[in-house]
Design a protein around this motif. Structure first.
Motif, PDB file in Angstrom:
ATOM      1  N   THR A 135      -3.067 -12.327   6.385  1.00  0.00           N
ATOM      2  CA  THR A 135      -3.907 -11.342   6.308  1.00  0.00           C
ATOM      3  C   THR A 135      -3.563 -10.317   5.226  1.00  0.00           C
ATOM      4  O   THR A 135      -2.422  -9.996   5.676  1.00  0.00           O
ATOM      5  CB  THR A 135      -4.168 -10.733   7.681  1.00  0.00           C
ATOM      6  N   LEU A 136      -4.539 -10.028   4.429  1.00  0.00           N
ATOM      7  CA  LEU A 136      -4.153  -9.030   3.589  1.00  0.00           C
ATOM      8  C   LEU A 136      -4.395  -7.594   4.032  1.00  0.00           C
ATOM      9  O   LEU A 136      -5.460  -7.420   4.411  1.00  0.00           O
ATOM     10  CB  LEU A 136      -4.755  -9.214   2.022  1.00  0.00           C
ATOM     11  N   GLU A 137      -3.722  -6.668   3.646  1.00  0.00           N
ATOM     12  CA  GLU A 137      -4.202  -5.200   3.816  1.00  0.00           C
ATOM     13  C   GLU A 137      -4.078  -4.587   2.465  1.00  0.00           C
ATOM     14  O   GLU A 137      -3.127  -4.454   1.958  1.00  0.00           O
ATOM     15  CB  GLU A 137      -3.001  -4.545   4.658  1.00  0.00           C
ATOM     16  N   VAL A 138      -5.261  -4.282   1.899  1.00  0.00           N
ATOM     17  CA  VAL A 138      -5.567  -3.926   0.555  1.00  0.00           C
ATOM     18  C   VAL A 138      -4.813  -2.240   0.533  1.00  0.00           C
ATOM     19  O   VAL A 138      -4.379  -1.790   1.409  1.00  0.00           O
ATOM     20  CB  VAL A 138      -6.969  -3.656   0.462  1.00  0.00           C
ATOM     21  N   ARG A 139      -4.880  -1.885  -0.526  1.00  0.00           N
ATOM     22  CA  ARG A 139      -4.528  -0.290  -0.923  1.00  0.00           C
ATOM     23  C   ARG A 139      -5.191   0.464   0.193  1.00  0.00           C
ATOM     24  O   ARG A 139      -6.163   0.595   0.494  1.00  0.00           O
ATOM     25  CB  ARG A 139      -4.880   0.081  -2.306  1.00  0.00           C
ATOM     26  N   GLY A 140      -3.974   1.112   0.629  1.00  0.00           N
ATOM     27  CA  GLY A 140      -4.702   2.269   1.659  1.00  0.00           C
ATOM     28  C   GLY A 140      -4.576   1.887   3.154  1.00  0.00           C
ATOM     29  O   GLY A 140      -4.977   2.783   3.916  1.00  0.00           O
ATOM     30  N   ALA A 141      -4.599   0.541   3.400  1.00  0.00           N
ATOM     31  CA  ALA A 141      -4.866   0.103   4.734  1.00  0.00           C
ATOM     32  C   ALA A 141      -3.696  -0.302   5.424  1.00  0.00           C
ATOM     33  O   ALA A 141      -2.531  -0.900   4.620  1.00  0.00           O
ATOM     34  CB  ALA A 141      -5.914  -0.965   4.481  1.00  0.00           C
ATOM     35  N   GLY A 142      -3.426  -0.086   6.575  1.00  0.00           N
ATOM     36  CA  GLY A 142      -2.606  -0.622   7.291  1.00  0.00           C
ATOM     37  C   GLY A 142      -1.083  -0.192   6.945  1.00  0.00           C
ATOM     38  O   GLY A 142      -0.694   0.958   6.803  1.00  0.00           O
ATOM     39  N   LEU A 143      -0.350  -1.361   6.682  1.00  0.00           N
ATOM     40  CA  LEU A 143       1.161  -0.793   6.515  1.00  0.00           C
ATOM     41  C   LEU A 143       1.403  -1.225   4.999  1.00  0.00           C
ATOM     42  O   LEU A 143       2.351  -1.197   4.284  1.00  0.00           O
ATOM     43  CB  LEU A 143       2.008  -2.159   7.038  1.00  0.00           C
ATOM     44  N   SER A 144       0.155  -1.122   3.970  1.00  0.00           N
ATOM     45  CA  SER A 144       0.591  -1.423   2.453  1.00  0.00           C
ATOM     46  C   SER A 144       1.157   0.108   2.252  1.00  0.00           C
ATOM     47  O   SER A 144       0.773   1.195   2.885  1.00  0.00           O
ATOM     48  CB  SER A 144      -0.817  -1.556   1.905  1.00  0.00           C
ATOM     49  N   MET A 145       1.906   0.042   1.234  1.00  0.00           N
ATOM     50  CA  MET A 145       2.617   1.159   0.653  1.00  0.00           C
ATOM     51  C   MET A 145       2.242   1.716  -0.416  1.00  0.00           C
ATOM     52  O   MET A 145       2.231   0.813  -1.610  1.00  0.00           O
ATOM     53  CB  MET A 145       4.144   0.965   0.995  1.00  0.00           C
ATOM     54  N   HIS A 146       2.271   2.955  -0.892  1.00  0.00           N
ATOM     55  CA  HIS A 146       2.324   3.613  -2.238  1.00  0.00           C
ATOM     56  C   HIS A 146       3.369   4.450  -2.447  1.00  0.00           C
ATOM     57  O   HIS A 146       3.982   5.344  -1.578  1.00  0.00           O
ATOM     58  CB  HIS A 146       0.995   4.615  -2.120  1.00  0.00           C
TER      59      HIS A 146
END
Length: 471
Positions: A129-140
């Protein structure tokens, strides 16, 4: 429209609380990368988080991160390993894509009974399952010079630029909400929601850095992120023909449609063995979709230089109102009456939704224009070239879906060559009914929807070793 106005009127009232300086840390410091257990080399950079360092939020078997070239983003992938007692051994890994402004929780709401991702792994699919930019555990990755240490707004040392930006966002937020909002407040008083707001503000503060780093749109997800993520999954799982199966809900399905169209136009192989879309369309123009309530917010946000809309925070604030008339229709945007356990519906609303970039909303708004979704330049109509795809598609719709009604789903289905498309609407005139999320998490989905998905995927899970030949 009055409801939207009053919702944002309430946002005006709570804005000072969201932005006022506090003694405790306001901005989240950059998350240090957790220890890695494995790393992928070559053209794609990514790694698996060590089991002992996987955050409790992630209920998958593994958590992976994929670095997106020419960006500061590392996208989170939740991996569910095939069950040892699965009825079949599958040939292709399965990628799940969720809707706009949502994270991976929607696919794994309450495992194991109410978890679409866990169900698919139980059927033998190596599920991601992908979490896109800005969602969930995705990091910037923020600018390290300013944020290498924990930040406290009481000192503001080294943060003048960011503090100025936050004040600008605050001022602009007040302007846009006053533009949209009326002067007839009908929401409960602030004191009635104070306890809930306290929790929401805490979560909002943790996500605030994302509000200032949301300069991306649909094409970024389609052309930059999705190909890199798919290549990473191929590298890890090594399917014999190099292909993936993919399921997309809402915007996730739009991404898959757009990929098939773009690659068909360019004469390239998208690397997909089959696609399933759940409540998705490239063209909403013939429908009365309630998505029109959200997408117009992108215009004022762009004009006032607001990078994103905190949809999750707003929805969390107004969620208590949806429990009784005249606001009960808000719940029906997500789920039909009696289709979800109330506790799970509340978890979905409070934990699944995130901030949404204004640029993303502006591009998605073109789904209501003649011809449907366009690229960011407005010159490429994705629906126009979908007929050139040779990837089998199963399109599913919900009979009472207010966000993506069946007529919107069919508007895309009808342009796909008949040998390549299967279409079904779930729901009966006398009930049960399916709304937007019920195809994934409704209480009857495991009995009615999931078997149809497994049937389709099983038929398409064939290895094509060479053109015209299978094994």
């Amino acid at each position: 429209m009055n409801l939207i106005q009053s919702d944002f009127n309430f946002t005006v009232r709570v804005s000072p609380l969201l932005y006022r300086p506090r003694t405790r840390r306001f901005f989240r410091p950059p998350r240090r990368q957790p220890p890695r257990s494995a790393e992928t080399t070559g053209s794609v950079r990514g790694y698996a988080v060590g089991v002992d360092n996987k955050p409790a939020t992630c209920t998958a078997d593994e958590l992976h991160y994929v670095s997106i070239p020419d960006s500061r983003w590392s996208l989170a992938l939740w991996r569910y390993l095939p069950a040892s007692n699965a009825p079949s051994t599958r040939n292709h890994p399965l990628l799940l894509l969720s809707g706009v402004g949502t994270n991976a929780i929607g696919y794994d709401l309450s495992p194991p009974q109410f978890s679409f991702a866990r169900y698919m792994s139980g059927q033998g699919f190596d599920t991601w399952t992908l979490e896109v930019r800005g969602a969930g555990l995705s990091m910037h990755a923020l600018h390290s010079a300013e944020t290498s240490l924990p930040v406290n707004l009481t000192s503001r040392r080294g943060l003048r630029g960011r503090w100025t930006s936050s004040n600008s966002v605050k001022d602009s937020s007040l302007k846009v909400t006053r533009i949209i909002a009326g002067q007839q407040p009908i929401l409960p008083s602030f004191s009635e929601l104070n306890e809930r707001l306290s929790t929401i503000v805490d979560d909002f503060e943790k996500q605030f850095d994302l509000l200032l780093n949301s300069n991306w749109d649909f094409d970024d997800c389609l052309k930059q992120d999705l190909p890199v993520v798919m290549e990473y999954i191929r590298t890890v799982t090594k399917p014999k023909d190099g292909k993936l199966l993919a399921i997309g809900h809402s915007m996730g399905g739009i991404l898959l449609y757009a990929m098939l169209s773009l690659y068909g136009f360019e004469g390239r192989d998208p690397g997909l063995a089959a696609v399933i879309t759940l409540a998705s369309s490239l063209d909403y123009s013939p429908s009365r979709s309630s998505l029109k309530l959200l997408l117009p917010l992108g215009g004022p946000a762009r004009n006032l230089n607001i990078p994103s809309i905190p949809v999750g925070a707003i929805y969390s604030v107004i969620h208590p109102l949806a429990q009784k008339p005249p606001f009960s229709w808000l719940n029906y945007l997500v789920s039909a009456q009696d289709m979800m356990i109330p506790e799970l519906l509340e978890k979905l609303v409070l934990k699944n939704f995130c901030t949404v970039p204004a640029k993303l909303l502006l591009q998605l708004a073109t789904v209501f224009e003649e011809g449907g979704l366009r690229d960011r330049n407005g010159t490429f109509l994705y629906k126009e070239h979908l007929c050139k795809s040779s990837v089998p598609v199963l399109a599913l719709a919900g009979d009472v879906d207010l966000i993506c009604p069946p007529e919107a789903v069919y508007e895309t289905v009808k342009v796909i060559p008949k040998p390549m498309i299967a279409y079904k609407v779930f729901g009966e005139p006398s009930g049960p009914h399916y709304a937007h999320y019920d195809l994934v998490g409704g209480r009857l989905a495991p009995k009615q929807v999931y078997p149809r998905i497994i049937e389709f995927l099983s038929a398409q899970d064939v290895i094509h070793l060479s053109e015209g030949g299978t094994s």
